[in-house]
Scaffold this motif. Structure first.
Motif, PDB file in Angstrom:
ATOM      1  N   ALA A 171       0.867  -1.467   0.160  1.00 19.70           N
ATOM      2  CA  ALA A 171      -0.082   0.074   0.056  1.00 19.70           C
ATOM      3  C   ALA A 171       0.705   1.180  -0.152  1.00 19.70           C
ATOM      4  CB  ALA A 171      -0.780   0.168   1.171  1.00 19.70           C
ATOM      5  N   ARG A 172       1.863   1.340   0.792  1.00 22.34           N
ATOM      6  CA  ARG A 172       2.737   2.470   0.839  1.00 22.34           C
ATOM      7  C   ARG A 172       3.429   2.863  -0.237  1.00 22.34           C
ATOM      8  NH1 ARG A 172      -0.176   3.617   3.801  1.00 22.34           N
ATOM      9  NH2 ARG A 172      -0.279   3.798   5.961  1.00 22.34           N
ATOM     10  N   ASN A 173       3.884   1.568  -1.215  1.00 19.34           N
ATOM     11  CA  ASN A 173       4.975   1.555  -2.179  1.00 19.34           C
ATOM     12  C   ASN A 173       4.145   2.035  -3.417  1.00 19.34           C
ATOM     13  OD1 ASN A 173       5.405   0.100  -4.881  1.00 19.34           O
ATOM     14  ND2 ASN A 173       7.163  -0.012  -3.859  1.00 19.34           N
ATOM     15  N   SER A 174       2.658   1.999  -3.396  1.00 20.43           N
ATOM     16  CA  SER A 174       1.839   2.285  -4.492  1.00 20.43           C
ATOM     17  C   SER A 174       0.924   3.643  -4.294  1.00 20.43           C
ATOM     18  CB  SER A 174       0.693   1.128  -4.952  1.00 20.43           C
ATOM     19  OG  SER A 174      -0.017   0.995  -3.647  1.00 20.43           O
ATOM     20  N   GLY A 175       1.144   4.316  -3.051  1.00 21.79           N
ATOM     21  CA  GLY A 175       0.457   5.400  -2.648  1.00 21.79           C
ATOM     22  C   GLY A 175      -0.988   4.918  -2.395  1.00 21.79           C
ATOM     23  N   GLY A 176      -1.231   3.657  -2.258  1.00 22.46           N
ATOM     24  CA  GLY A 176      -2.784   3.585  -1.723  1.00 22.46           C
ATOM     25  C   GLY A 176      -2.944   3.532  -0.282  1.00 22.46           C
ATOM     26  N   ARG A 177      -3.821   2.533   0.118  1.00 21.67           N
ATOM     27  CA  ARG A 177      -4.167   2.747   1.545  1.00 21.67           C
ATOM     28  C   ARG A 177      -4.242   1.225   1.949  1.00 21.67           C
ATOM     29  NH1 ARG A 177     -10.047   3.257   1.952  1.00 21.67           N
ATOM     30  NH2 ARG A 177     -10.112   2.622  -0.573  1.00 21.67           N
ATOM     31  N   PHE A 178      -3.867   1.208   3.638  1.00 20.88           N
ATOM     32  CA  PHE A 178      -3.923   0.009   4.105  1.00 20.88           C
ATOM     33  C   PHE A 178      -4.864  -0.126   5.264  1.00 20.88           C
ATOM     34  CE2 PHE A 178      -1.751  -1.992   7.974  1.00 20.88           C
ATOM     35  CZ  PHE A 178      -1.597  -3.395   7.514  1.00 20.88           C
ATOM     36  N   ILE A 179      -5.719  -1.043   5.309  1.00 17.03           N
ATOM     37  CA  ILE A 179      -6.896  -1.016   6.298  1.00 17.03           C
ATOM     38  C   ILE A 179      -6.456  -2.044   7.472  1.00 17.03           C
ATOM     39  CG2 ILE A 179      -9.188  -2.024   6.448  1.00 17.03           C
ATOM     40  CD1 ILE A 179      -9.604  -0.856   3.660  1.00 17.03           C
ATOM     41  N   LEU A 180      -6.974  -1.836   8.669  1.00 17.92           N
ATOM     42  CA  LEU A 180      -6.945  -2.868   9.667  1.00 17.92           C
ATOM     43  C   LEU A 180      -8.209  -3.400  10.110  1.00 17.92           C
ATOM     44  CD1 LEU A 180      -5.442  -4.569  11.873  1.00 17.92           C
ATOM     45  CD2 LEU A 180      -5.590  -2.449  13.274  1.00 17.92           C
ATOM     46  N   ARG A 181      -8.672  -4.425   9.857  1.00 20.95           N
ATOM     47  CA  ARG A 181     -10.110  -4.861  10.252  1.00 20.95           C
ATOM     48  C   ARG A 181      -9.816  -6.050  11.372  1.00 20.95           C
ATOM     49  NH1 ARG A 181     -11.799  -6.640   5.485  1.00 20.95           N
ATOM     50  NH2 ARG A 181     -11.228  -8.884   5.846  1.00 20.95           N
ATOM     51  N   ILE A 182     -10.637  -6.244  12.230  1.00 18.33           N
ATOM     52  CA  ILE A 182     -10.522  -6.971  13.436  1.00 18.33           C
ATOM     53  C   ILE A 182     -11.660  -8.216  12.972  1.00 18.33           C
ATOM     54  CG2 ILE A 182     -10.719  -7.499  15.773  1.00 18.33           C
ATOM     55  CD1 ILE A 182      -8.464  -5.628  14.835  1.00 18.33           C
ATOM     56  N   GLU A 214      -7.370   3.294   7.582  1.00 21.33           N
ATOM     57  CA  GLU A 214      -8.438   2.930   8.134  1.00 21.33           C
ATOM     58  C   GLU A 214      -8.439   1.895   9.180  1.00 21.33           C
ATOM     59  OE1 GLU A 214     -11.729   2.383   5.211  1.00 21.33           O
ATOM     60  OE2 GLU A 214     -10.425   3.350   3.594  1.00 21.33           O
ATOM     61  N   GLY A 215      -9.354   1.868  10.058  1.00 15.70           N
ATOM     62  CA  GLY A 215      -9.475   0.816  10.848  1.00 15.70           C
ATOM     63  C   GLY A 215      -9.886   1.447  12.285  1.00 15.70           C
ATOM     64  N   PRO A 216      -9.627   0.657  13.594  1.00 12.63           N
ATOM     65  CA  PRO A 216      -9.893   1.041  14.700  1.00 12.63           C
ATOM     66  C   PRO A 216      -9.059   2.127  15.023  1.00 12.63           C
ATOM     67  CG  PRO A 216      -9.780  -1.586  14.889  1.00 12.63           C
ATOM     68  CD  PRO A 216      -9.471  -1.038  13.334  1.00 12.63           C
ATOM     69  N   GLU A 217      -9.596   2.977  15.784  1.00  7.84           N
ATOM     70  CA  GLU A 217      -9.028   4.212  16.260  1.00  7.84           C
ATOM     71  C   GLU A 217      -8.754   5.121  15.136  1.00  7.84           C
ATOM     72  OE1 GLU A 217      -5.595   3.224  18.683  1.00  7.84           O
ATOM     73  OE2 GLU A 217      -6.867   2.181  20.290  1.00  7.84           O
ATOM     74  N   ALA A 218      -8.532   4.785  13.987  1.00  5.33           N
ATOM     75  CA  ALA A 218      -8.395   5.662  13.033  1.00  5.33           C
ATOM     76  C   ALA A 218      -9.666   6.046  12.301  1.00  5.33           C
ATOM     77  CB  ALA A 218      -7.391   5.369  11.862  1.00  5.33           C
ATOM     78  N   GLY A 219     -10.523   5.199  12.267  1.00  3.97           N
ATOM     79  CA  GLY A 219     -12.058   5.197  11.681  1.00  3.97           C
ATOM     80  C   GLY A 219     -11.780   5.291  10.259  1.00  3.97           C
ATOM     81  N   GLY A 220     -12.791   5.721   9.462  1.00  3.64           N
ATOM     82  CA  GLY A 220     -12.878   5.852   7.920  1.00  3.64           C
ATOM     83  C   GLY A 220     -14.021   5.278   7.294  1.00  3.64           C
ATOM     84  N   PRO A 221     -14.271   5.461   6.136  1.00  2.00           N
ATOM     85  CA  PRO A 221     -15.425   5.351   5.259  1.00  2.00           C
ATOM     86  C   PRO A 221     -16.400   4.013   5.274  1.00  2.00           C
ATOM     87  CG  PRO A 221     -13.754   5.295   3.721  1.00  2.00           C
ATOM     88  CD  PRO A 221     -13.141   5.718   5.009  1.00  2.00           C
ATOM     89  N   SER A 222     -15.389   3.087   5.668  1.00  3.19           N
ATOM     90  CA  SER A 222     -15.986   1.514   5.977  1.00  3.19           C
ATOM     91  C   SER A 222     -16.545   1.118   7.209  1.00  3.19           C
ATOM     92  CB  SER A 222     -15.245   0.688   5.033  1.00  3.19           C
ATOM     93  OG  SER A 222     -14.950   0.957   3.515  1.00  3.19           O
ATOM     94  N   ALA A 223     -16.357   2.054   8.023  1.00  5.94           N
ATOM     95  CA  ALA A 223     -16.731   1.604   9.657  1.00  5.94           C
ATOM     96  C   ALA A 223     -18.098   1.033   9.613  1.00  5.94           C
ATOM     97  CB  ALA A 223     -16.587   2.720  10.474  1.00  5.94           C
ATOM     98  N   PRO A 224     -17.980   0.032  10.477  1.00  4.23           N
ATOM     99  CA  PRO A 224     -17.256  -0.361  11.665  1.00  4.23           C
ATOM    100  C   PRO A 224     -16.349  -1.282  11.032  1.00  4.23           C
ATOM    101  CG  PRO A 224     -19.435  -1.330  12.085  1.00  4.23           C
ATOM    102  CD  PRO A 224     -19.480  -0.770  10.675  1.00  4.23           C
ATOM    103  N   TYR A 225     -15.069  -1.401  12.105  1.00  5.64           N
ATOM    104  CA  TYR A 225     -13.946  -2.187  11.393  1.00  5.64           C
ATOM    105  C   TYR A 225     -13.758  -3.422  12.459  1.00  5.64           C
ATOM    106  CZ  TYR A 225     -12.753   1.576   8.368  1.00  5.64           C
ATOM    107  OH  TYR A 225     -13.012   2.241   7.410  1.00  5.64           O
ATOM    108  N   LEU A 226     -14.772  -3.585  13.259  1.00  3.45           N
ATOM    109  CA  LEU A 226     -14.910  -4.671  14.232  1.00  3.45           C
ATOM    110  C   LEU A 226     -15.912  -5.537  13.674  1.00  3.45           C
ATOM    111  CD1 LEU A 226     -12.963  -3.005  16.267  1.00  3.45           C
ATOM    112  CD2 LEU A 226     -14.282  -4.061  17.856  1.00  3.45           C
ATOM    113  N   GLN A 227     -15.642  -6.758  13.129  1.00  2.00           N
ATOM    114  CA  GLN A 227     -16.652  -7.561  12.681  1.00  2.00           C
ATOM    115  C   GLN A 227     -17.872  -7.919  13.501  1.00  2.00           C
ATOM    116  OE1 GLN A 227     -14.878 -11.081  10.826  1.00  2.00           O
ATOM    117  NE2 GLN A 227     -14.583  -9.965   8.806  1.00  2.00           N
ATOM    118  N   SER A 228     -17.775  -7.633  14.578  1.00  2.00           N
ATOM    119  CA  SER A 228     -18.783  -8.091  15.552  1.00  2.00           C
ATOM    120  C   SER A 228     -19.783  -6.830  15.508  1.00  2.00           C
ATOM    121  CB  SER A 228     -18.285  -8.295  17.226  1.00  2.00           C
ATOM    122  OG  SER A 228     -17.419  -6.977  17.483  1.00  2.00           O
TER     123      SER A 228
END
Length: 450
Positions: free
Chosen positions: A32-43, A72-86
Motif C-alpha cells: 500500500a505504501r509503495n503504490s500510494g494506496g491505503r492500508f486497512i486494519l480490520r478485526i 483505516e481501522g480501529p481508532e483511525a476510523g474511515g468510510p467503511s466503519a465499523p472495522y470490528l466484525q462483531s
C-alpha cells in the motif's frame, strides 16, 4: 493510470500476534505504501468465545510498536466503519437473506455427530470428506420437524454443480478448481454469527480491498469465497498466497521452535527495525541485501518477488538484523533502549558487546555497585590492603572501621573491583591467589574512575 492499491490486515483477537501474521501484515502495508494506496486494519472477532478485548488492545499496541500504521481501522476510523466484525452483524444478516431468497443458501440441521458419521462414510468410500447436501432439499415440513426437535440450524452456501472456479493468484499464478470437489459450506454458525468464509470475503469486497495477501494455507478457501462474491454480485479482489513461515526443521513455526509472537520478541529487547528487516527478507526477494531503515522498506518492496516456497525463520538471522540495527543507532538511542539515558560513556564502552538488553545487565550491575560505593571507598580499600595483605577478613575489618560499611555494601564493591563481576567463587581464596600489586591496582583504578 492504474487504480490505487488497497490492502488489509484482518487478524482475530484470540491470542498474541504471531510472526507469520505480522509478516503478512508487513507485506500488505509495504504494498500500500509503495503504490500510494491505503492500508486497512480490520478485526475479525466473530468468534465470540475466543475473542478478547485484552488481545485486541495488545494487537493494536504491537502493530504501532512495529510502525505499521493503518489508514483505516480501529481508532483511525474511515468510510467503511465499523472495522470490528462483531459490529457488522446487521449487514451480514441482510446478505444472508439475499442468499436464501435467491436459493443460494439453505438451513442445515445436521448435528456434529451426524456430520462426523457422514465424513467417516466418505473416507470409507475413498472420497475426500465433504458435506453431502443432506439438508439441501428438505421440504418446509421436514425443516419444521427438525426445528421442533430443538435443532438450531446453520446456514450453508449451495455450491453450484459442474462449475469451474478460475482465478490468477498473485503468487502461484493461474488456479482452477472444480465445484464438484467442494461441499456446501457453512456461512452462518448456529449461534447466528458469520463464519470466516463469509465475512472475510464480503468485507474485503465492500471495503474496497483490491489485493489480499495471506498464507498459502488459505489458497483452497479462495474458490469458496469467489463463489460467494459472485452469488452476491460483489466485486472480487485479487488474491495472493505466500509461502508459510516455518522453523529451522521445516515444520510450521510454533512454540516448540522458541519465541513466535511479537510480544515475546519485544519483551526480550529485540528492536522493531530488526524484526521488520528480517521479515522483509523472508519469502520476499528484495533488490537490496543490507539493512534498511523502516521508512525505506516500501520503496524496495516488489509484490512480484513474493515467494511460493515456505520461508524459514531462524533466530540466528534475526540476531544478525538486531546487530545491524544497533550499528545504525546513536549512543543516545541505545542508552534509551537499555534504560540508561544518562550513561553515554558506559554505553559507548559496551555497545559492541550488546545484542539484547540482557547482555548489558552484568555490566550495568557492576557500574551501579561501583557508583553506589564511591571513589572514597575504593581509596580506603587500597590503603587497607597495604596493611592487611591478602587476608580478606583482616581487610574487611579495617575497611569497615574506616568507612562504616558492612555486609553487601562492603563485600559487593570489593568483589566488583577485584573480579569485575557481581557473582562468582568465594572472594577470600581469589584474593590470596591474586598478586598484591594487581589487587592494589584494581582498587586504585576504581578510586580514580568512579
Amino acid at each position: 493510470m492504474s487504480a490505487p492499491v488497497v490492502t488489509r490486515f484482518a487478524p482475530s483477537p484470540t491470542g498474541s500476534l504471531h510472526l507469520g501474521n505480522v509478516r503478512t501484515a508487513l507485506f500488505s502495508y509495504l504494498w500500500a505504501r509503495n503504490s500510494g494506496g491505503r492500508f486497512i486494519l480490520r478485526i475479525e472477532d466473530t468468534d465470540v468465545e475466543r475473542s478478547e478485548t485484552r488481545h485486541l488492545t495488545a494487537l493494536i499496541a504491537e502493530l504501532r510498536w512495529l510502525g505499521l500504521q493503518w489508514d483505516e481501522g480501529p481508532e483511525a476510523g474511515g468510510p467503511s466503519a465499523p472495522y470490528l466484525q462483531s459490529e457488522r452483524g446487521a449487514w451480514y444478516r441482510e446478505l444472508f437473506a439475499r442468499l436464501e431468497s435467491a436459493g443460494r443458501a439453505y438451513p442445515c440441521y445436521c448435528t456434529p455427530d451426524e456430520l462426523e458419521l457422514a465424513r467417516k462414510l466418505e473416507r470409507m468410500a475413498g472420497r475426500p470428506p465433504r458435506y453431502t447436501g443432506t439438508c439441501r432439499a428438505l421440504t418446509a415440513a421436514e425443516r419444521a420437524a427438525r426445528l421442533a426437535e430443538g435443532r438450531k440450524p446453520t446456514l450453508r452456501f449451495a455450491v453450484p454443480d459442474a462449475t469451474v472456479i478460475e482465478f490468477t493468484d498473485l503468487v502461484h499464478g493461474p488456479q482452477r478448481f472444480s465445484s464438484a470437489d467442494i461441499g456446501d459450506f457453512i456461512v452462518r454458525r448456529e449461534d447466528g454469527t458469520a463464519a470466516f468464509f463469509f465475512c472475510n470475503a464480503v468485507d474485503d469486497s465492500v471495503m474496497g480491498v483490491t489485493h489480499v495477501l495471506r498464507g498459502d494455507d488459505h489458497l483452497t478457501n479462495t474458490p469458496r469465497q469467489l463463489m460467494l462474491l459472485d452469488a452476491l454480485g460483489m466485486r472480487r479482489p485479487d488474491y495472493g498466497h505466500v509461502g508459510l513461515l516455518v522453523g529451522a526443521d521445516g515444520a510450521p513455526l510454533s512454540k516448540r521452535h522458541g519465541s513466535t509472537s511479537v510480544r515475546e520478541f519485544r519483551e526480550r529487547g529485540f528492536l522493531p527495525a530488526a524484526l521488520l528487516n528480517h521479515l522483509f527478507h523472508l519469502g520476499h526477494t528484495a533488490d537490496v541485501d543490507g539493512w534498511l531503515p523502516p521508512a525505506e522498506l516500501p520503496a524496495h518492496f516488489r509484490p512480484e518477488h513474493l515467494g511460493r516456497a515456505p520461508a524459514r525463520f531462524e533466530e540466528s538471522q534475526l540476531l544478525h538484523w538486531q546487530k545491524e540495527t544497533l550499528r545504525h543507532m546513536s549512543i543516545a538511542e541505545i542508552a534509551a533502549w537499555l534504560g540508561l539515558p544518562d550513561s553515554a560513556a558506559f554505553v559507548e564502552l559496551v555497545r559492541h558487546n550488546v545484542v539484547l538488553p540482557a547482555d548489558a545487565e552484568p555490566w550495568v550491575s557492576v557500574v551501579r555497585v561501583v557508583a553506589a560505593a564511591g571513589p572514597a571507598f575504593f581509596a580506603a580499600a587500597a590503603a587497607a590492603l597495604d596493611r592487611s595483605g591478602p587476608d580478606l577478613q583482616a581487610l574487611s575489618a579495617l575497611l569497615k572501621q574506616e568507612t562504616g560499611k558492612g555486609g553487601a555494601q562492603l563485600f559487593m564493591p570489593l568483589r566488583v573491583a577485584l573480579t569485575g563481576k557481581t557473582h562468582g567463587p568465594e572472594l577470600a581464596p581469589i584474593l590470596k591467589l591474586m598478586p598484591p600489586e594487581t589487587a592494589r591496582r584494581r582498587l586504585e583504578s576504581h578510586a580514580r574512575d568512579s
